[in-house]
Design a protein around this motif. Structure first.
Motif, PDB file in Angstrom:
ATOM      1  N   CYS A 480       0.726  -1.293   0.141  1.00  0.00           N
ATOM      2  CA  CYS A 480      -0.065  -0.082   0.007  1.00  0.00           C
ATOM      3  C   CYS A 480       0.609   1.248  -0.101  1.00  0.00           C
ATOM      4  CB  CYS A 480      -0.808  -0.029   1.214  1.00  0.00           C
ATOM      5  SG  CYS A 480      -2.259  -1.246   1.317  1.00  0.00           S
ATOM      6  N   LEU A 481       1.896   1.094   0.654  1.00  0.00           N
ATOM      7  CA  LEU A 481       2.855   2.328   0.731  1.00  0.00           C
ATOM      8  C   LEU A 481       3.772   2.573  -0.577  1.00  0.00           C
ATOM      9  CD1 LEU A 481       4.290   1.733   4.342  1.00  0.00           C
ATOM     10  CD2 LEU A 481       2.165   2.996   3.576  1.00  0.00           C
ATOM     11  N   LYS A 482       3.586   1.489  -1.369  1.00  0.00           N
ATOM     12  CA  LYS A 482       4.237   1.957  -2.966  1.00  0.00           C
ATOM     13  C   LYS A 482       3.241   2.353  -3.786  1.00  0.00           C
ATOM     14  CE  LYS A 482       7.425  -1.499  -1.502  1.00  0.00           C
ATOM     15  NZ  LYS A 482       7.301  -2.860  -0.954  1.00  0.00           N
ATOM     16  N   ASP A 483       2.154   1.362  -3.573  1.00  0.00           N
ATOM     17  CA  ASP A 483       1.032   1.919  -4.751  1.00  0.00           C
ATOM     18  C   ASP A 483      -0.002   2.388  -3.861  1.00  0.00           C
ATOM     19  OD1 ASP A 483      -0.918   2.002  -6.671  1.00  0.00           O
ATOM     20  OD2 ASP A 483      -1.004  -0.175  -7.128  1.00  0.00           O
ATOM     21  N   LEU A 487      -4.804   1.618  -1.307  1.00  0.00           N
ATOM     22  CA  LEU A 487      -5.577   2.104  -0.194  1.00  0.00           C
ATOM     23  C   LEU A 487      -6.660   3.012  -0.760  1.00  0.00           C
ATOM     24  CD1 LEU A 487      -2.915   3.599   2.517  1.00  0.00           C
ATOM     25  CD2 LEU A 487      -4.928   1.993   3.014  1.00  0.00           C
ATOM     26  N   THR A 488      -6.416   3.925  -1.757  1.00  0.00           N
ATOM     27  CA  THR A 488      -7.457   4.937  -2.070  1.00  0.00           C
ATOM     28  C   THR A 488      -8.701   3.817  -2.348  1.00  0.00           C
ATOM     29  OG1 THR A 488      -5.586   5.804  -3.082  1.00  0.00           O
ATOM     30  CG2 THR A 488      -8.028   6.688  -3.747  1.00  0.00           C
ATOM     31  N   PHE A 532      -6.322  12.326   1.196  1.00  0.00           N
ATOM     32  CA  PHE A 532      -5.149  11.247   1.053  1.00  0.00           C
ATOM     33  C   PHE A 532      -5.194  11.299  -0.478  1.00  0.00           C
ATOM     34  CE2 PHE A 532      -4.342   6.673  -0.077  1.00  0.00           C
ATOM     35  CZ  PHE A 532      -3.179   6.806   0.074  1.00  0.00           C
ATOM     36  N   GLU A 533      -6.310  11.076  -1.278  1.00  0.00           N
ATOM     37  CA  GLU A 533      -6.382  10.856  -2.706  1.00  0.00           C
ATOM     38  C   GLU A 533      -5.804  12.079  -3.678  1.00  0.00           C
ATOM     39  OE1 GLU A 533     -10.116   9.981  -4.160  1.00  0.00           O
ATOM     40  OE2 GLU A 533      -9.289   9.340  -5.863  1.00  0.00           O
ATOM     41  N   ASP A 534      -6.209  13.258  -3.116  1.00  0.00           N
ATOM     42  CA  ASP A 534      -5.710  14.512  -3.561  1.00  0.00           C
ATOM     43  C   ASP A 534      -4.041  14.521  -3.593  1.00  0.00           C
ATOM     44  OD1 ASP A 534      -5.893  17.053  -4.982  1.00  0.00           O
ATOM     45  OD2 ASP A 534      -5.231  17.865  -3.116  1.00  0.00           O
ATOM     46  N   ASN A 535      -3.404  14.130  -2.368  1.00  0.00           N
ATOM     47  CA  ASN A 535      -1.952  14.023  -2.124  1.00  0.00           C
ATOM     48  C   ASN A 535      -1.264  12.959  -2.753  1.00  0.00           C
ATOM     49  OD1 ASN A 535      -1.390  16.582  -0.963  1.00  0.00           O
ATOM     50  ND2 ASN A 535      -2.828  16.204   0.649  1.00  0.00           N
ATOM     51  N   LEU A 564      -2.504   5.398   5.704  1.00  0.00           N
ATOM     52  CA  LEU A 564      -2.626   4.307   6.565  1.00  0.00           C
ATOM     53  C   LEU A 564      -3.377   4.538   7.792  1.00  0.00           C
ATOM     54  CD1 LEU A 564      -1.382   1.488   6.455  1.00  0.00           C
ATOM     55  CD2 LEU A 564       0.679   2.266   7.545  1.00  0.00           C
ATOM     56  N   TYR A 565      -2.995   5.895   8.492  1.00  0.00           N
ATOM     57  CA  TYR A 565      -3.604   6.518   9.716  1.00  0.00           C
ATOM     58  C   TYR A 565      -5.262   6.454   9.394  1.00  0.00           C
ATOM     59  CZ  TYR A 565      -4.879   9.829  13.295  1.00  0.00           C
ATOM     60  OH  TYR A 565      -5.389  10.396  14.363  1.00  0.00           O
ATOM     61  N   VAL A 566      -5.553   7.111   8.176  1.00  0.00           N
ATOM     62  CA  VAL A 566      -6.954   7.057   7.955  1.00  0.00           C
ATOM     63  C   VAL A 566      -7.576   5.360   7.923  1.00  0.00           C
ATOM     64  CG1 VAL A 566      -8.689   7.572   6.017  1.00  0.00           C
ATOM     65  CG2 VAL A 566      -6.790   9.224   6.657  1.00  0.00           C
ATOM     66  N   LEU A 567      -7.001   4.494   7.280  1.00  0.00           N
ATOM     67  CA  LEU A 567      -7.598   3.278   7.249  1.00  0.00           C
ATOM     68  C   LEU A 567      -7.781   2.805   8.603  1.00  0.00           C
ATOM     69  CD1 LEU A 567      -7.888   0.737   5.383  1.00  0.00           C
ATOM     70  CD2 LEU A 567      -5.792  -0.139   6.334  1.00  0.00           C
ATOM     71  N   ILE A 568      -6.711   3.173   9.578  1.00  0.00           N
ATOM     72  CA  ILE A 568      -6.766   2.745  11.078  1.00  0.00           C
ATOM     73  C   ILE A 568      -7.598   3.683  11.731  1.00  0.00           C
ATOM     74  CG2 ILE A 568      -5.508   2.391  13.080  1.00  0.00           C
ATOM     75  CD1 ILE A 568      -2.792   1.971  11.600  1.00  0.00           C
ATOM     76  N   LYS A 569      -7.853   4.774  11.827  1.00  0.00           N
ATOM     77  CA  LYS A 569      -8.766   5.404  12.217  1.00  0.00           C
ATOM     78  C   LYS A 569     -10.264   5.322  12.248  1.00  0.00           C
ATOM     79  CE  LYS A 569      -9.632  10.264  14.003  1.00  0.00           C
ATOM     80  NZ  LYS A 569      -9.784  10.501  15.292  1.00  0.00           N
ATOM     81  N   TYR A 570     -10.438   5.088  10.889  1.00  0.00           N
ATOM     82  CA  TYR A 570     -11.567   4.548  10.447  1.00  0.00           C
ATOM     83  C   TYR A 570     -11.921   3.075  10.338  1.00  0.00           C
ATOM     84  CZ  TYR A 570     -12.025   9.697  10.265  1.00  0.00           C
ATOM     85  OH  TYR A 570     -11.860  11.024  10.392  1.00  0.00           O
ATOM     86  N   ALA A 571     -11.165   2.308  10.900  1.00  0.00           N
ATOM     87  CA  ALA A 571     -11.268   0.864  10.649  1.00  0.00           C
ATOM     88  C   ALA A 571     -12.726   0.373  10.855  1.00  0.00           C
ATOM     89  CB  ALA A 571     -10.367   0.292  11.490  1.00  0.00           C
ATOM     90  N   ASP A 572     -13.233   1.103  12.069  1.00  0.00           N
ATOM     91  CA  ASP A 572     -14.616   0.609  12.407  1.00  0.00           C
ATOM     92  C   ASP A 572     -15.530   0.543  11.218  1.00  0.00           C
ATOM     93  OD1 ASP A 572     -14.187   3.494  12.875  1.00  0.00           O
ATOM     94  OD2 ASP A 572     -16.257   3.732  13.046  1.00  0.00           O
ATOM     95  N   GLN A 573     -15.428   1.644  10.156  1.00  0.00           N
ATOM     96  CA  GLN A 573     -16.428   1.673   9.064  1.00  0.00           C
ATOM     97  C   GLN A 573     -16.125   0.505   8.136  1.00  0.00           C
ATOM     98  OE1 GLN A 573     -18.282   4.680   8.641  1.00  0.00           O
ATOM     99  NE2 GLN A 573     -18.068   4.202  10.677  1.00  0.00           N
ATOM    100  N   GLY A 574     -14.822   0.098   7.954  1.00  0.00           N
ATOM    101  CA  GLY A 574     -14.719  -1.272   7.142  1.00  0.00           C
ATOM    102  C   GLY A 574     -14.878  -2.372   7.934  1.00  0.00           C
ATOM    103  N   ILE A 575     -14.732  -2.501   9.120  1.00  0.00           N
ATOM    104  CA  ILE A 575     -15.095  -3.672   9.919  1.00  0.00           C
ATOM    105  C   ILE A 575     -16.524  -3.970   9.972  1.00  0.00           C
ATOM    106  CG2 ILE A 575     -15.380  -4.731  12.266  1.00  0.00           C
ATOM    107  CD1 ILE A 575     -12.537  -4.508  11.690  1.00  0.00           C
ATOM    108  N   ARG A 576     -17.398  -2.784  10.065  1.00  0.00           N
ATOM    109  CA  ARG A 576     -18.908  -2.858  10.302  1.00  0.00           C
ATOM    110  C   ARG A 576     -19.425  -3.559   8.877  1.00  0.00           C
ATOM    111  NH1 ARG A 576     -21.711   1.988  13.286  1.00  0.00           N
ATOM    112  NH2 ARG A 576     -23.502   0.558  12.793  1.00  0.00           N
TER     113      ARG A 576
END
Lengths: 660, 660
Positions: A480-483, A487-488, A532-535, A564-576
């Protein structure tokens, strides 16, 4: 501190250039800082301490800055430098920033965006030269975000060809109005309009508040200061009551609405245009938030590498609790700052909006509203957390007023509520997104957003809804950190799924309010994704760019960290949504901590990149050279009444200790 | 407001009795409130506003409260009433609370817990009668939580039979010392002790700072005030430097250590006893936090039912964003308050600790340290979030100093750092728990905690580790609210699994610091669980209790709400262990929101149960009768310099607006 600076694996000056917007802008900024540093009317000169000013002193000093700034602007021939000086004072003093912002961003924008040509011709020169001082009378004592509830009335008296502005109740008093307390000579006021007994919606009027020569209130206007606030003691926030105040018809702002002499009222093509000025206000708030919070982050970071604590007398920055929290904060600063570029373009389109055709303008405004509302809210909440992180990073010295973070926290008070409460704002964004999702799913209509990085991914909704779980192997998460597109896409899918779940729940009978907290959360994630996407596009490896290589490298890594931070911080959204699983979360957590550890020694270089001089930070504990304890002690010794027997000894101490 | 009060489905007075600790205590409390309300030396009398006092005024007024309180205590024959009056002033003024706390909780406890009989006989009467005013010189400019790094020295001069106390560096200056700035006549000071050239650890000494008759500093003592702080402007936090200050050997506190005249030093049985006073300090902080934050919760709740906003001009309390956030806050207040009962018992055992045998005392202290460290930290962070929730619940009026929440937020600054930084504290708790887990797993040793509700569940570690996932059917999650043991056990299992994961990672080579954030999180959950388990027993349906039925019913529901909230808030911990799954999380979220909705109309009754009179809340926006706008406007009109032409008109406004 020198060692920490040398540890940066990138060219700090190049990052500073990026932050400033280029080499020329960096040079100009430094010139502006040097210019204000010794000006006693712009910057409090030592040994006097800015952080010690009382409310009265702050009110006066801040208006002094405004007055002096007008003079400097007239005197400086280089107008680019003049506006950079203004920006420098803006950064130095939040209260100044707000006073100026009220006049230029609020009052001026309303006249410029809602006034017709005649009105602009008459008023704009007075505004630009500050011959009149404007304020923005929108909120009322009993009403704020929901404008429809406003109570102030404007009734057309056809005989006199005038409007009568009236505050019918105590709750209709205009409240919180910046500069209305002491200073403003004029205001724009929004009021429920009645013409010939018919309600004609909310309209804006220019009303004079005070005499230009005496400062006395105009007849039939009552106004005063709202007194002590949590921060911004330099701003005379005030209240206004209109007592059948009369203004000529020509002072109803008439770009979008018109009232003819005979009482015929032509409404706006869309009532939303009347609130269009709130969008630049929100984008402006995002700029200000980053200016403020990046200073606190600098202070906390510098303190963190100087302070030592614990068994091994380590730098506290070496603790996981420190660097894993300050790094996403720093990365966030860079993400938002870089995305200004994207937002500025949009902003320019909007403020010149009158020059586009109406349909395009309205469509653009709707889109920009959704994004700016979510962004202002998400940035506001994140920054709020970051400030608290900074405060706590200072340990016991968090408690000193001289760390400057406490002062920022006070001023901060306004940002999570001013410019719109975050809950309804995020709810509005979620609704816009849901509407577009439904259009896509039901009728195959792809959203026509103007911004490439906004909600375009809704066009893939059907495909994304069919994905059951993330197909990334947790063992290879580092890919994810290369491509960044891995993540997007994951974040896109999570957002689509959440929006769909909310939509389904409403269809099954849940009320909009039942889904409020879920809507808020997904809209917040949407804003985080936008950054994230813009940057990812700006700093991704696939696209060549003009940045110097080492600067590009560190910004690339910061972008990955943010994703990565966004993925973790909003992980609840993906889990649910059953999209993320325990192994994803564990792997992401591990990778995130490793990445932070790898970047630990970049922190000083990265905060140096913000390029704040010591005088501007006002914090001996955040001194550039790291010699913090001596500077701090000296600051304390210069404070009033800190040594010697206190004035209250005879009255309150001796009666206890000197009894026979 | 009346309608909201009537909507309570429980007897508010009965809940108020519970909060106060019984009917007699409630009556006593009300008597104390009435007594202080009109006393001009204890409570600022209108139209003067407590929230408008300057730093100098606050310093003086607060010491005035201390002095007056000493007088009231002498005059009142009813000593129970006297201590209730003290508590009332304590709640009214955080600065008073801290001044008094420094003298009684810190200075007095050190002398009482660490002094030998002779020392207590000499000093305690002076302390109790406030003929000397004490402070607590522990932290230094460069050192706080990690006491081993302290630099102040105490060197025994055998010839003179005296200790020489010395501050060898600028960073060794004692810093933040409450009452050292202006007031304290004496201090206890902790210093690195050297006897006959040999380091004898950290010891405590009593040192006189100021002359009792003149207030002048003693020779060889330098001290001053640390100036402006983020809050607590009424407290003269100060710094102290010792310049070879001499004190007789008899002023080394010698309950646990002894130094003979010939230089023979007998160390403490365990160095931990020297820090034993920090435990009551932490428990004391928890009490204070709840006192402060329950006031803000009251204000925010009352504002929330009066304020109307939105399309339907609804009470803002009807929005999901409001009630789902204020309800767990209210529930948390009751949970912590109720658990004081459990903690108070422990506290009593500890402070009378000298009377137990050494081994029991030390074991008890270790246990109580783990719990109090986690509890102070978790309560501190939760309350911090709650205060921010309250602030945001006030909408734009969050920004007014007259909402009183801003003032509390300022004072709050000290709570998340004072009394120990939360990261190391929680890490210490996690380590204690891990140690016990390892003992259990490796050697079958069950923890011998003194508290029934602490870490006893570690005895089931093997069984719990074998559980793969939660066996509760998400469709029947509501059973948890009837039988609390379902939730308790789930939380036990999650904690055991997390501790085990951390232990395994360390065994595989991760450093303790690599696991810091994970340790902190599980220790936080442990404290949250303690509150749930302790109250599940207290308010569960299986046990008969003495509470009136309707009060018991609402407290039962609040306990369930808290348990569910903990499960959701720390769901990440269960997810990461594969114990919780998406369906659990979704079901818990739904049940939680439903429960909150059901309890929405209990909020006013529940905050009324705290029984704070208006004068004590200081907030027109939190007025008991709901008539907030008039009260607020009147408060604003009484502030200084709010109407009329401002003093700076001629200087800074006229030059702009009156140009020819």
């Amino acid at each position: 501190m020198t060692r920490e600076r040398q540890a940066a694996d990138f060219n700090i000056e190049e990052v500073a250039k990026f932050w400033a917007g280029g080499q020329d802008k960096l040079a100009l900024k430094r010139k502006a800082y040097a210019l204000i540093q010794t000006d006693p009317e712009l910057v409090v000169q030592p040994p006097r301490n800015f952080l010690e000013l009382s409310r009265e002193e702050m009110r006066e000093f801040t208006m002094g800055q405004v007055c002096r700034m007008a003079e400097v602007t007239r005197q400086l021939e280089d107008k680019t430098l003049a506006s950079e000086v203004l920006r420098a004072v803006d950064i130095y003093s939040e209260s100044f920033s707000m006073r100026i912002g009220v006049h230029t961003l609020l009052f001026r924008n309303v006249v410029s965006m809602l006034g017709n040509d005649d009105q602009k011709k008459h008023w704009m020169p007075l505004v630009d030269d500050m011959r009149i001082i404007g304020c923005f009378a929108m909120t009322e004592l009993g009403h704020s975000s929901a404008l429809r509830g406003l109570e102030t009335t404007a009734t057309y008296d056809m005989e006199a060809d005038e409007f009568i502005i009236e505050s019918p109740t105590i709750t209709s008093s205009k409240w919180w109005i910046g500069m209305a307390g002491h200073t403003a000579t004029h205001t724009v006021v929004i009021a429920q309009t009645t013409v010939q007994g018919k309600h004609c919606g909310l309209n804006w009027f220019i009303v004079q508040l005070r005499d230009l020569k005496t400062g006395e209130l105009m007849p039939n206007v009552m106004a005063g200061d709202v007194g002590s606030k949590v921060g911004h003691q330099g701003v005379d926030n005030g209240w206004i009551q209109f007592r059948k105040t009369r203004v000529p018809r020509s002072q109803m702002l008439s770009k979008w609405v018109q009232l003819e002499r005979n009482g015929t009222f032509h409404p706006a093509p869309n009532p939303a245009v009347m609130y269009g000025t709130l969008i630049p206000e929100r984008i402006g708030l995002v700029v200000t938030m980053i200016q403020m919070v990046s200073q606190s982050v600098t202070i906390a970071t510098r303190y963190g590498v100087v302070r030592r604590q614990g068994h091994k007398n380590q730098q506290i920055m070496d603790y996981q609790s420190h660097y894993t929290q300050l790094l996403p904060a720093v990365s966030f600063m860079y993400m938002v700052k870089a995305s200004f570029e994207t937002l500025d373009d949009q902003f320019a389109v909007l403020t010149s909006g009158g020059n586009m055709d109406e349909a395009t303008y309205l469509n653009h405004m709707g889109d920009l509203h959704a994004l700016s509302a979510a962004l202002k809210s998400m940035v506001g909440w994140h920054c709020s957390d970051i400030l608290e992180t900074c405060r706590r990073s200072m340990g016991g010295h968090a408690y000193s007023a001289y760390n400057a973070i406490g002062h920022t926290l006070g001023d901060w008070g306004v940002f999570t509520t001013g410019g719109g409460d975050h809950y309804p704002l995020l709810q509005q964004t979620a609704r816009v997104l849901r509407l577009r999702l439904v259009q896509q799913l039901d009728r195959g209509i792809s959203p026509k957003f103007k911004f490439k990085s906004s909600a375009h991914f809704i066009q893939h909704a059907k495909k994304y809804l069919a994905v059951s779980q993330w197909d990334v192997d947790p063992a290879h998460l580092q890919d994810c950190l290369k491509d960044f597109s891995i993540l997007t896409q994951a974040l896109h899918i999570i957002i689509i799924k959440r929006l769909h779940t909310i939509e389904q729940a409403v269809k099954k009978g849940a009320s909009e309010d039942d889904m409020l907290m879920d809507s808020v959360r997904v809209a917040e994630l949407f804003a985080a994704l936008f950054l994230f996407e813009d940057n990812a596009e700006r700093f991704g490896r696939t696209k060549p760019h003009t940045l110097e290589a080492s600067a590009a490298s560190i910004l690339h890594r910061l972008t990955g960290l943010w994703g990565l931070y966004v993925l973790i911080k909003y992980a609840d959204q993906g889990i649910r949504e059953h999209f993320l699983h325990a192994n994803h979360v564990n792997a992401a957590d591990q990778l995130y901590k490793k990445l932070c550890k790898d970047l630990r020694y970049q922190l000083i270089g990265l905060t140096d990149g913000f390029d704040y001089p010591d005088f501007l930070l006002k914090s001996p504990l955040g001194k550039h050279n790291g010699d913090i304890y001596t500077a701090y002690f000296e600051t304390v010794l210069q404070a009033p009444n800190v040594v010697g027997v206190p004035a209250y000894f005879e009255r309150y101490i001796k009666p206890l200790t000197d009894r026979s």
